[in-house]
Scaffold this active site. Structure first.
Site, short mmCIF file in Angstrom:
data_model
loop_
_atom_site.label_atom_id
_atom_site.label_comp_id
_atom_site.label_asym_id
_atom_site.label_seq_id
_atom_site.Cartn_x
_atom_site.Cartn_y
_atom_site.Cartn_z
N CYS A 47 10.40 18.54 -3.82
CA CYS A 47 9.05 18.02 -3.65
C CYS A 47 9.02 16.51 -3.93
O CYS A 47 9.80 16.01 -4.73
CB CYS A 47 8.09 18.74 -4.60
SG CYS A 47 6.36 18.26 -4.36
N ASP A 49 6.84 15.07 -5.49
CA ASP A 49 6.12 14.88 -6.76
C ASP A 49 6.88 13.90 -7.66
O ASP A 49 8.08 14.06 -7.88
CB ASP A 49 5.98 16.24 -7.46
CG ASP A 49 5.03 16.19 -8.63
OD1 ASP A 49 5.30 15.42 -9.58
OD2 ASP A 49 4.03 16.92 -8.61
N ARG A 51 6.99 13.58 -10.68
CA ARG A 51 7.47 14.08 -11.98
C ARG A 51 8.81 14.80 -11.89
O ARG A 51 9.34 15.23 -12.92
CB ARG A 51 6.42 15.05 -12.55
CG ARG A 51 5.08 14.39 -12.80
CD ARG A 51 4.01 15.41 -13.04
NE ARG A 51 3.78 16.23 -11.85
CZ ARG A 51 2.91 17.23 -11.78
NH1 ARG A 51 2.19 17.55 -12.83
NH2 ARG A 51 2.76 17.91 -10.66
N HIS A 103 8.68 23.52 -7.95
CA HIS A 103 8.42 23.22 -9.36
C HIS A 103 7.04 23.74 -9.75
O HIS A 103 6.20 23.99 -8.89
CB HIS A 103 8.52 21.71 -9.61
CG HIS A 103 7.48 20.91 -8.90
ND1 HIS A 103 6.33 20.48 -9.52
CD2 HIS A 103 7.40 20.48 -7.62
CE1 HIS A 103 5.59 19.80 -8.66
NE2 HIS A 103 6.22 19.79 -7.50
N CYS A 106 2.87 22.44 -8.70
CA CYS A 106 3.06 21.67 -7.46
C CYS A 106 1.72 21.57 -6.74
O CYS A 106 1.14 22.57 -6.31
CB CYS A 106 4.09 22.35 -6.56
SG CYS A 106 4.33 21.47 -5.00
ZN LIG Z 1 5.26 19.59 -5.66
#
Ligand SMILES: [Zn+2]
Length: 131
Positions: A47, A49, A51, A103, A106
């Site tokens: 992803c 993302d 993080r 994760h 998400c």
């Molecule tokens: Zn995600």
């Protein structure tokens, strides 16, 4: 190294200078070696993302993981971007493993589970995940 008062780009550049200095200090040949090429054993599809930086969360080094990231770590059948990454990784880099990693928390996956109108681009992207 949180420097919230800096412009985000200045923050990146400052962080890169720290990274370059520390990396060169620990291994003076690090960048010369990286410039010779890559031979990662893993293709990571993850992803986007912020993080979940795969190299950080897997405690790996630059050159260890070939990466493709997008919202909700998806591979669509007609996604030439993802397809080219997979083909290059498998055919030319000869990675040994392909990891598709999601994760917790998400936002993309959570959005795909709902039916909120996210606009044309995100609705189109998440459509295959929503089906
Ligand atoms: Zn995600």
């Amino acid at each position: 190294m949180p420097t919230t008062h800096l412009d985000p780009i200045d923050h990146l550049l400052a962080g890169n200078r720290v990274y370059a200095a520390r990396t060169s200090s620990r291994n003076p040949n690090a960048f010369t070696d990286l410039a010779k090429g890559q031979s990662p054993e893993i293709l990571w599809i993850g992803c986007a993302d912020s993080r979940i930086p795969e190299t950080t969360v897997c405690h790996c080094k630059p050159g260890d993981i070939f990466v493709h990231r997008n919202i909700a770590n998806t591979v669509h059948a007609d996604d030439i971007n993802a397809a080219s990454v997979v083909e290059y990784a498998v055919t030319f880099l000869k990675v040994r493993k392909v990891v598709v990693c999601g994760h917790t928390k998400c936002g993309g996956a959570n959005a795909a589970l709902g039916d909120a109108d996210l606009g044309v681009t995100l609705n189109t992207w998440l459509h295959p995940v929503r089906e």
